[in-house]
Design an enzyme around this catalytic site. Structure first.
Site, PDB file in Angstrom:
ATOM      1  N   ARG A 228       0.854  -1.180   0.000  1.00 55.35           N
ATOM      2  CA  ARG A 228       0.000   0.000   0.000  1.00 55.35           C
ATOM      3  C   ARG A 228       0.894   1.236   0.000  1.00 55.35           C
ATOM      4  O   ARG A 228       1.946   1.260   0.645  1.00 55.35           O
ATOM      5  CB  ARG A 228      -0.919   0.019   1.226  1.00 55.35           C
ATOM      6  CG  ARG A 228      -1.677  -1.266   1.465  1.00 55.35           C
ATOM      7  CD  ARG A 228      -2.641  -1.604   0.360  1.00 55.35           C
ATOM      8  NE  ARG A 228      -3.774  -0.693   0.304  1.00 55.35           N
ATOM      9  CZ  ARG A 228      -4.606  -0.627  -0.725  1.00 55.35           C
ATOM     10  NH1 ARG A 228      -4.400  -1.367  -1.794  1.00 55.35           N
ATOM     11  NH2 ARG A 228      -5.633   0.206  -0.696  1.00 55.35           N
ATOM     12  N   HIS A 276       0.433   1.106  -9.749  1.00 58.36           N
ATOM     13  CA  HIS A 276      -0.419   0.277  -8.889  1.00 58.36           C
ATOM     14  C   HIS A 276      -1.003  -0.880  -9.708  1.00 58.36           C
ATOM     15  O   HIS A 276      -2.212  -1.135  -9.696  1.00 58.36           O
ATOM     16  CB  HIS A 276      -1.538   1.103  -8.254  1.00 58.36           C
ATOM     17  CG  HIS A 276      -2.046   0.494  -6.974  1.00 58.36           C
ATOM     18  ND1 HIS A 276      -2.428   1.243  -5.887  1.00 58.36           N
ATOM     19  CD2 HIS A 276      -2.232  -0.801  -6.599  1.00 58.36           C
ATOM     20  CE1 HIS A 276      -2.834   0.454  -4.909  1.00 58.36           C
ATOM     21  NE2 HIS A 276      -2.725  -0.799  -5.331  1.00 58.36           N
TER      22      HIS A 276
END
Length: 313
Positions: A228, A276
């Site tokens: 994350r 991502h």
């Protein structure tokens, strides 16, 4: 138990394919159509807007379409119903591929060769065997353990660190605060796959990075973050690259996403950036798992892969 309707609430992701697949077995509502609807019993979400779920009087369970669930906990009015996290072979395979790809690229001097090519430099640096390189994985959940198994099969020495003890055959495991520094001191390539919680936010900082082993077969320590973005401090990573604390970094996640065009990480010669994309949620693989869970729940069976609210993952 009656067959329930689904509220699909996705931010930054087009809902069309998700809705098509969920609608094969259930009636699906999109915002704002489903707000406060008493017939809604399940919510399938990604970064849902605050106060949305608390407006559903008969909500029974929440399903995240991503591996992380911190986006769900960002809502301060979150209702007290079960939260299901994604565990799917497809997602695990994608993450394993990403981790192996980036570890091998750093191990085999990919950045050096890419810098040599436009200069037409024909130079082969020394290449150490995989067994001389220690890969440390932070986060030994489903994704971390799968990546560790793949790296072991390639001959790397593998360490693992988690908040609580998570033994794994062939892996040197460490846990808790007492195990963090010994884990880092024994690691050449740090792979971050931790969940984002109040305890892990900002954890990948300069103080942590400086504990990595620098005298190694790579000529310096390496960071790979596919967990994350808010686990790391972008400015600290840049500082570590500039002062030699880090040799290189592969970053799939960032404090702010999309990564701002003004970020120096985009053009840094020691940084490999991906958007991502390490393990993108595929509705074709994930929706059937969700639908099976809902049907089983309505038969009185327990939900699988429940989030521990106290732990935050």
């Amino acid at each position: 138990m009656e067959k329930g309707r689904i509220l699909l609430a996705l931010t930054g992701i087009h809902p069309r394919r998700w809705r098509e697949l969920l609608s094969a077995e259930r009636e699906v509502a999109l915002e704002p159509e489903g707000a406060s609807d008493p017939s809604i019993t399940y919510a399938v979400v990604w970064k849902q807007r605050p106060n949305l779920l608390s407006s559903l009087p008969n909500l029974r369970a929440i399903f995240s379409i991503g591996a992380g669930v911190d986006h769900i906990f960002a809502d301060p009015t979150l209702p007290d119903v079960p939260i299901v996290k994604v565990v799917a072979d497809n997602l695990t395979q994608h993450m394993t591929e990403y981790v192996v790809w980036r570890v091998l690229d750093h191990h085999r001097q990919g950045m050096l060769y890419r810098s040599q090519q436009p200069k037409k430099i024909w130079h082969e640096p020394p290449q150490r065997p995989a067994g001389d390189i220690s890969v440390g994985i932070m986060g030994l959940g489903t994704l971390g353990r799968a990546a560790a198994s793949a790296l072991l099969s390639l001959g790397f020495a593998v360490n693992g660190w988690s908040r609580s003890d998570r033994p794994m055959q062939g892996v040197s495991t460490y846990s808790g605060e007492a195990g963090l520094i010994p884990f880092l001191n024994a690691t050449d390539i740090l792979v971050v796959l931790l969940p984002l919680t109040a305890q892990t936010q900002g954890m990948i900082n300069h103080g942590v990075l400086k504990e990595l082993r620098k005298r190694n077969g790579l000529g310096g320590s390496v960071l790979i973050n596919a967990g994350r973005g808010r686990l790391q401090k972008d400015a600290d990573i840049l500082r570590a690259l500039e002062d030699g604390t880090l040799k290189e970094a592969s970053l799939d996640v960032f404090e702010v996403e999309p990564l701002p065009k003004t970020s120096p990480l985009w053009s840094h010669p020691k940084v490999f950036v991906t958007p991502h994309a390490a393990a993108t949620s595929d509705p074709v693989h994930l929706v059937p798992i969700m639908l099976r869970q809902m049907a089983a729940f309505e038969r009185g069976e327990k939900l699988d892969n429940l989030v521990d609210r106290k732990a935050g993952y």
